[in-house]
Design a protein around this motif. Structure first.
Motif, PDB file in Angstrom:
ATOM      1  N   GLU A 170       0.890  -1.227  -0.125  1.00  0.00           N
ATOM      2  CA  GLU A 170      -0.057  -0.131  -0.086  1.00  0.00           C
ATOM      3  C   GLU A 170       0.958   1.240  -0.058  1.00  0.00           C
ATOM      4  O   GLU A 170       1.887   1.381   0.570  1.00  0.00           O
ATOM      5  CB  GLU A 170      -0.866  -0.147   1.319  1.00  0.00           C
ATOM      6  CG  GLU A 170      -1.878  -1.062   1.115  1.00  0.00           C
ATOM      7  CD  GLU A 170      -2.966  -1.253   2.372  1.00  0.00           C
ATOM      8  OE1 GLU A 170      -3.046  -0.096   2.857  1.00  0.00           O
ATOM      9  OE2 GLU A 170      -3.718  -2.402   2.494  1.00  0.00           O
ATOM     10  N   GLY A 171       0.428   2.308  -0.711  1.00  0.00           N
ATOM     11  CA  GLY A 171       1.224   3.317  -0.753  1.00  0.00           C
ATOM     12  C   GLY A 171       0.474   4.560  -1.569  1.00  0.00           C
ATOM     13  O   GLY A 171      -0.815   4.419  -2.005  1.00  0.00           O
ATOM     14  N   VAL A 172       1.043   5.656  -2.012  1.00  0.00           N
ATOM     15  CA  VAL A 172       0.547   6.604  -2.866  1.00  0.00           C
ATOM     16  C   VAL A 172       1.263   6.796  -4.093  1.00  0.00           C
ATOM     17  O   VAL A 172       2.572   6.901  -4.186  1.00  0.00           O
ATOM     18  CB  VAL A 172       0.390   7.904  -2.172  1.00  0.00           C
ATOM     19  CG1 VAL A 172       0.178   9.069  -3.374  1.00  0.00           C
ATOM     20  CG2 VAL A 172      -0.255   7.889  -1.018  1.00  0.00           C
ATOM     21  N   LEU A 173       0.543   6.665  -5.336  1.00  0.00           N
ATOM     22  CA  LEU A 173       1.082   6.848  -6.522  1.00  0.00           C
ATOM     23  C   LEU A 173       0.195   7.481  -7.353  1.00  0.00           C
ATOM     24  O   LEU A 173      -1.259   7.197  -7.575  1.00  0.00           O
ATOM     25  CB  LEU A 173       1.407   5.630  -7.202  1.00  0.00           C
ATOM     26  CG  LEU A 173       2.122   5.387  -8.598  1.00  0.00           C
ATOM     27  CD1 LEU A 173       3.256   6.111  -8.897  1.00  0.00           C
ATOM     28  CD2 LEU A 173       2.109   4.291  -9.383  1.00  0.00           C
ATOM     29  N   LEU A 225       0.965  -0.373  -4.949  1.00  0.00           N
ATOM     30  CA  LEU A 225       1.989  -0.188  -5.992  1.00  0.00           C
ATOM     31  C   LEU A 225       3.298  -1.209  -5.643  1.00  0.00           C
ATOM     32  O   LEU A 225       3.417  -1.375  -4.520  1.00  0.00           O
ATOM     33  CB  LEU A 225       2.280   1.228  -6.038  1.00  0.00           C
ATOM     34  CG  LEU A 225       2.798   2.085  -4.846  1.00  0.00           C
ATOM     35  CD1 LEU A 225       4.089   2.863  -5.328  1.00  0.00           C
ATOM     36  CD2 LEU A 225       1.755   2.912  -4.227  1.00  0.00           C
ATOM     37  N   GLN A 255       7.074  -0.951  -4.861  1.00  0.00           N
ATOM     38  CA  GLN A 255       7.898   0.076  -4.274  1.00  0.00           C
ATOM     39  C   GLN A 255       9.159  -0.754  -3.454  1.00  0.00           C
ATOM     40  O   GLN A 255       8.851  -1.880  -3.196  1.00  0.00           O
ATOM     41  CB  GLN A 255       7.337   1.009  -3.570  1.00  0.00           C
ATOM     42  CG  GLN A 255       6.424   0.292  -2.429  1.00  0.00           C
ATOM     43  CD  GLN A 255       5.462   1.143  -1.662  1.00  0.00           C
ATOM     44  OE1 GLN A 255       5.814   2.547  -1.461  1.00  0.00           O
ATOM     45  NE2 GLN A 255       4.089   0.947  -1.452  1.00  0.00           N
ATOM     46  N   GLU A 289      11.641  -0.532  -0.047  1.00  0.00           N
ATOM     47  CA  GLU A 289      11.076  -0.348   1.147  1.00  0.00           C
ATOM     48  C   GLU A 289      11.186   1.237   1.569  1.00  0.00           C
ATOM     49  O   GLU A 289      10.431   1.519   2.579  1.00  0.00           O
ATOM     50  CB  GLU A 289      12.474  -1.111   2.028  1.00  0.00           C
ATOM     51  CG  GLU A 289      12.090  -1.373   3.645  1.00  0.00           C
ATOM     52  CD  GLU A 289      13.385  -2.119   4.266  1.00  0.00           C
ATOM     53  OE1 GLU A 289      13.511  -1.904   5.192  1.00  0.00           O
ATOM     54  OE2 GLU A 289      13.831  -3.052   3.490  1.00  0.00           O
ATOM     55  N   ASP A 290      11.889   1.782   0.733  1.00  0.00           N
ATOM     56  CA  ASP A 290      12.233   3.234   1.057  1.00  0.00           C
ATOM     57  C   ASP A 290      10.948   3.999   0.334  1.00  0.00           C
ATOM     58  O   ASP A 290      11.044   5.511   0.344  1.00  0.00           O
ATOM     59  CB  ASP A 290      13.499   3.706   0.460  1.00  0.00           C
ATOM     60  CG  ASP A 290      13.838   5.172   0.780  1.00  0.00           C
ATOM     61  OD1 ASP A 290      13.692   5.745   2.056  1.00  0.00           O
ATOM     62  OD2 ASP A 290      14.177   5.872  -0.039  1.00  0.00           O
ATOM     63  N   GLY A 291      10.005   3.369  -0.311  1.00  0.00           N
ATOM     64  CA  GLY A 291       8.929   4.030  -0.862  1.00  0.00           C
ATOM     65  C   GLY A 291       9.318   4.532  -2.288  1.00  0.00           C
ATOM     66  O   GLY A 291       8.347   5.564  -2.746  1.00  0.00           O
ATOM     67  N   GLN A 292      10.182   4.117  -2.912  1.00  0.00           N
ATOM     68  CA  GLN A 292      10.586   4.432  -4.251  1.00  0.00           C
ATOM     69  C   GLN A 292       9.880   3.703  -4.857  1.00  0.00           C
ATOM     70  O   GLN A 292       9.799   2.382  -4.930  1.00  0.00           O
ATOM     71  CB  GLN A 292      12.037   4.485  -4.379  1.00  0.00           C
ATOM     72  CG  GLN A 292      12.781   5.262  -3.424  1.00  0.00           C
ATOM     73  CD  GLN A 292      12.359   6.749  -3.353  1.00  0.00           C
ATOM     74  OE1 GLN A 292      12.183   7.205  -4.373  1.00  0.00           O
ATOM     75  NE2 GLN A 292      12.862   7.217  -2.179  1.00  0.00           N
ATOM     76  N   VAL A 293       9.370   3.931  -6.127  1.00  0.00           N
ATOM     77  CA  VAL A 293       8.422   3.050  -6.924  1.00  0.00           C
ATOM     78  C   VAL A 293       9.357   2.365  -7.813  1.00  0.00           C
ATOM     79  O   VAL A 293      10.265   2.928  -8.473  1.00  0.00           O
ATOM     80  CB  VAL A 293       7.450   4.108  -8.110  1.00  0.00           C
ATOM     81  CG1 VAL A 293       6.549   3.214  -8.937  1.00  0.00           C
ATOM     82  CG2 VAL A 293       6.803   4.935  -7.369  1.00  0.00           C
TER      83      VAL A 293
END
Lengths: 255, 393
Positions: B279-282, B289, B291, B293-297
């Motif tokens: 889960e995250g924001v894109l 999405l 990604q 662990e650091d939240g990079q796509v």
């Protein structure tokens, strides 16, 4: 007192500099902060890079990509900032997109900010409603200012709402644009800046996007408490001796 | 209604509008007006007239005899490939161009992966005489050359996206940047059920014509408007959402969404979002999405440009999380084989995207008499090069 509040109480024509953490080299983050304070910067915005920075123009996109390719992460950034307050005394904000914060954990992120002495955050794609509902308490608990952006298209009612929600400053975009566009202060921009000035907001304002030289900086300062420079600075430190590049760049604004 | 959007723009935990302030006025203008405009009788009349006379709807629901023999069930193909411009994408662009006109917009921008949405957008812009700029990843421009030529012929400006993996995700970033820089006169026609609210809902509504027709056609052909299974491929998920839309509340209809596994889900070259993602924001919404662990796509991979996307629409994330939909994946090779099989059995060359949905039939077991609908979302003309190379034709 929060360092940001103190700064605005004590100074006018505030010069805030944005740079991307881990650029040009992973280990440069602290060195740049120190050099900027030494050369007269009043406030720092350290960008934590993101793979899909939709609000940014080519220069900051490229610096983010280079930084990420070289291994920068939010976790590493907090490690680099561990001793920030041993040498840097001016206010420091972290700026970046919401997804890395979500993956790091909002609570953990706020704790880490407080621990290393970060004073506030700018997260352009974090909506106001979400902030109010899920983030605000956590930010306030850790004495972090959350800075919102407004543009020439932001309605007055919304500006007042933002003014009520934030407690650092308001980031006034000179135009609706991705970062790195030049500021052309025409009649419409001036009218917009004057309109904001006359709203008598409780928060100070800083003008950003498109400030690149002394002339545009002074212009911005006549309407706001100061201005933010990002793209022009990131460009200036791309290569050469880092401390010298910072000094040369800052001289332009302090003349 | 439990799978539809709520008043805050969310589907369960997913959705919302995670956008920078620069986009707020545009998105808010849309949010306040889209339902009013769409529900208006004149709008509906013009929309359906164009779908009928210009797009060629209703698209047939075809009982595929040889497929049915092979799988031992009644396999129906919803023929979106027969639409004008060759895919389901035009359902949405017709709707959005009419809506953009009502909002007084003069300039249209769009992103495209396979080029189908780009062509569908350029087409409606030609039809309504509006300026059109299409963002397309450099890699996709190369692998979808015929569609690039079509867009240019239709009068659109095709701008290459050269950042990141140079595919759909990056084209979407560039389109969003364009919208930020042109906040007043421009409408962004997002091609899938992704983006900030109200886009996922708006695109789903325009694409829901697929399941609306399917229900009527099934009733006429089988005596029931409820099949046992509905299958569709998912990149961002617009054809799947159109295909699922009117079946979501029919809980006995099994919804199967087929993602692109690329070279295999564990190969590092995949676009199987629900399997690999978190889960995250894109692109403006909270969803699932791929990604770090650091939240990079993470850069996705699929042989199919239309499925080469690291996220899925928020409504899909909700169907996945609630278990209402079953999300599976098919590899590049399996999809190409399925494309050839469809050609040989039914005389239809499917888009490689749609071939992913067809490929999953091979993995299912049916009881005699079960009714299965597969959304044949697009035709394979644009993919001939890929098919020719793979099969040495």
């Amino acid at each position: 007192m929060n360092r940001i509040k103190k700064l605005f109480q004590e100074k006018k024509n505030i010069l805030s500099i944005y740079y991307t953490a881990g650029y040009p080299n992973t280990g440069d983050t602290i060195q740049i902060a120190e050099a900027l304070e030494k050369s007269g910067a009043d406030m720092l915005e350290i960008g934590f890079p993101y793979s899909d920075p939709v609000a940014d123009g080519p220069v900051i996109q490229a610096s983010s990509k280079q930084s990420l390719d070289q291994g920068m992460t939010l976790k590493l950034l907090f490690e680099q900032l561990k001793d920030l307050r041993k040498t840097v005394t001016i206010p420091v904000l972290l700026m970046g997109y919401v997804n890395p914060v979500l993956q790091f954990g909002v609570e953990k992120f706020c704790e880490a900010c407080a621990e290393v002495g970060v004073d506030g955050c700018i997260v352009p794609d974090l909506p106001m409603v979400e902030y109010e509902e899920f983030y605000k308490d956590c930010f306030e608990k850790h004495n972090l200012s959350n800075v919102f952006l407004i543009t020439p298209q932001t309605a007055e009612e919304r500006i007042h709402k933002i003014d009520g929600l934030t407690n650092g400053f308001i980031y006034l975009l000179s135009s609706s644009a991705t970062t790195g566009k030049n500021l052309e202060v025409g009649n419409t921009t001036e009218a917009y800046f004057s309109r904001i000035k006359n709203l008598n907001l409780k928060n100070p304002t800083m003008i950003g996007f498109g400030i690149s030289d002394k002339q545009t900086f002074d212009k911005a300062c006549s309407y706001a408490n100061g201005a933010i420079i990002g793209t022009a600075f990131v460009k200036a430190i791309a290569d050469g001796n880092l401390e010298e590049s910072v000094r040369t760049f800052m001289k332009k604004f302090k003349a | 209604m439990k799978y539809k959007v709520n008043e805050k723009g969310y589907y369960g935990d997913f959705g919302g509008a995670y956008i920078p302030e620069m986009l707020y006025p545009n998105v808010e203008e849309l949010r306040q007006n889209y339902l009013k405009i769409i529900d208006d009788a004149d709008f509906q009349k013009e929309f359906h007239q164009l779908l009928k006379d210009y797009v060629g709807r209703p698209s047939p629901l075809y009982l595929a005899k040889r497929y049915s023999e092979r799988y031992g069930a009644n396999i129906f193909l919803k023929r979106e490939d027969l639409n004008h411009t060759g895919a389901h994408k035009i359902n949405n662009t017709i709707g959005q161009i009419l809506l953009a006109e009502k909002l007084g917009k003069k300039r249209i921008i769009a992103e495209t992966g396979a080029g189908q949405h780009g062509v569908a957008t350029a087409t409606v812009c030609a039809l309504r005489n509006l300026e059109c700029v299409i963002y397309m990843g450099e890699v996709d421009i190369e692998r979808q050359a015929p569609n690039v030529a079509r867009m240019k012929m239709l009068g659109a400006k095709v701008v290459p996206a050269s950042s990141g993996s140079k595919t759909l995700k990056d084209a979407t970033n560039e389109a969003m940047r364009d919208w930020i820089n042109n906040p007043v006169d421009t409408h962004y026609i997002i091609g899938s059920v992704v983006g900030p609210h109200p886009y996922p809902d708006m695109v789903a509504i325009f694409q829901s014509i697929i399941s609306e027709e399917t229900k009527k056609q099934l009733l006429a052909q089988t005596g029931s408007d409820q099949p046992d299974y509905v299958l569709a491929c998912v990149g961002g998920g617009s054809n799947a959402m159109g295909m699922f839309y009117h079946f979501m509340d029919d809980e006995n209809v099994k919804l199967i969404a087929v993602e692109a596994a690329g070279k295999g889900v564990s190969s590092g070259f995949s676009a199987a979002t629900t399997y690999l993602g978190k889960e995250g924001v894109l692109h403006g919404s909270r969803s699932i999405l791929m990604q770090t662990e650091d939240g990079q796509v993470v850069e996705p991979h699929s042989v199919s440009a239309g499925l080469d996307y690291p996220g899925i629409g928020p409504q899909h994330a909700h169907l996945f999380k609630t278990g209402r939909g079953q999300y599976v994946s098919i590899t590049d090779e399996e999809s190409l084989e399925a494309g050839l099989l469809c050609t040989k059995l039914e005389g239809i060359i499917p888009a490689i995207e749609s071939a992913h949905a067809l490929a999953y039939l091979e993995k299912m077991e049916f009881k005699a008499g079960e009714n299965v609908v597969v959304c044949l979302s697009g035709r394979g003309d644009k993919d001939l090069d890929t098919y020719i190379k793979y099969f040495n034709l």
